[in-house]
Design an enzyme around this catalytic site. Structure first.
Site, short mmCIF file in Angstrom:
data_model
loop_
_atom_site.label_atom_id
_atom_site.label_comp_id
_atom_site.label_asym_id
_atom_site.label_seq_id
_atom_site.Cartn_x
_atom_site.Cartn_y
_atom_site.Cartn_z
CG HIS A 1 7.80 -0.53 3.42
ND1 HIS A 1 7.24 -0.74 4.65
CD2 HIS A 1 7.11 -1.31 2.57
CE1 HIS A 1 6.27 -1.63 4.54
NE2 HIS A 1 6.17 -1.99 3.29
CD GLU B 1 6.31 -4.60 0.73
OE1 GLU B 1 6.78 -4.62 1.89
OE2 GLU B 1 5.12 -4.35 0.49
NE ARG C 1 -0.60 1.10 10.64
CZ ARG C 1 -0.10 0.92 11.87
NH1 ARG C 1 -0.21 1.84 12.79
NH2 ARG C 1 0.51 -0.20 12.17
CG HIS D 1 2.77 -0.79 -0.52
ND1 HIS D 1 3.87 -0.03 -0.19
CD2 HIS D 1 2.73 -1.78 0.39
CE1 HIS D 1 4.47 -0.56 0.85
NE2 HIS D 1 3.80 -1.62 1.25
ZN ZN Z 1 4.67 -3.19 2.48
#
Ligand code: ZN
Length: 287
Positions: free
Chosen positions: A80, A98, A175, A155
């Site tokens: 991200h 996150e 992605r 991740h």
């Molecule tokens: Zn994530």
């Protein structure tokens, strides 16, 4: 206000499993209040029209999103952006910091956090040549593990893992690799260039939380998360703009309202004291 805010969750079905957005004001899943004085009103509208519930906190949108993720299959390898990159490249979106609390996983389960490339050129080369095993940091995971995932961190959650995720209110994911899977005859789109732009090289592990509070799992500019295992009952005092309580195990009650594993609810500003009873594990997220 003396009223707990429970929301109707948004359920997302993906090729790899499901997400349950339990506290969300994001346009991709803006949850209405389930009951009480604000029944039917979405969290984004509460934020816009009843800012007093959030201590008149500043900001053009509710800052956080809480979801439970339940994976049957491996999630794509992803990354991200941070706020600055997202603002510029994603129409003013927030970036995404996150964190994950592992509620459940199969014995022998693994997770991917970080990579082993030493330079951006090496990163590009390994991506181009598809040397994923060599590139990615994959290691065993177990119930109760906690991870802070900073923007720029490669991740992926693997199959048969259930996590509680607390994150910035953002749905921007780049992605990098999707295991060459196809859905309806087509692969899902990849975002290789943007991924290479934002990946931190070399990988930098988020620092473990310092400080003397044994309950605190993380303290970052966007949220704090504290964990409590309760056997009988425990009282808490809500003294922040708002708090979110998320159940990571067992079941019980919060001020007489039943709650169970997977649930999250919001405690508004000036709620005061609340009591959690039962054999129950909770995370308390604050801002
Ligand atoms: Zn994530």
């Amino acid at each position: 206000m003396r009223e707990l805010l429970f929301f109707e969750p948004t359920i997302k079905n993906y090729i790899w499993g499901n997400e349950y957005w339990t506290v969300s004001a994001h346009p991709h899943g803006d949850n209405p209040v389930k009951k009480g004085s604000f029944q039917g009103i979405t969290l984004s509208r509460l934020w816009d029209e009843h800012r007093e519930l959030f201590g008149n906190m500043e900001g053009d949108r509710f800052p956080l999103l809480v979801k439970e993720i339940d994976s049957r299959d491996d999630l794509s390898i992803q990354v991200h952006p941070d706020d600055a990159y997202a603002r510029e490249h994603e129409n003013g979106s927030f970036g995404k910091t996150e964190c994950w609390y592992v509620i459940d996983c199969k014995p022998g389960g693994t997770i991917i956090v970080g990579h082993k490339a030493k330079t951006r050129d090496e990163l590009k080369e390994m991506i181009r040549e598809g040397r994923w095993q060599e590139l990615l940091n994959e290691f065993p995971v177990k119930k109760g593990d906690f991870f802070q995932i900073e923007p720029g961190t490669v991740h992926a959650i693997k199959h048969d893992t259930v996590i509680m995720e607390i994150q910035q209110n953002s749905d921007i994911t780049y992605r990098l690799y999707d295991y060459d899977r196809v859905k309806d005859g087509k692969p899902r789109p990849l975002h290789i260039e943007k991924s290479i732009d934002v990946i931190t090289v070399p990988h930098r592990q988020a620092e473990a939380c310092q400080g003397d509070d044994p309950h605190r799992l993380v303290d970052c500019p966007f949220y704090t998360v504290d964990k409590y295992e309760i056997d009988d009952s425990r009282r808490f005092l809500q003294k922040r703009a708002f708090e979110i309580v998320s159940v990571i195990g067992g079941k019980g009650e919060i001020d007489g309202e039943p709650i169970a594993k997977g649930d999250s609810l919001l405690i508004p500003y000036a709620y005061g004291e609340y009591e959690v009873t039962g054999q129950i594990g909770i995370l308390i997220t604050g801002v």
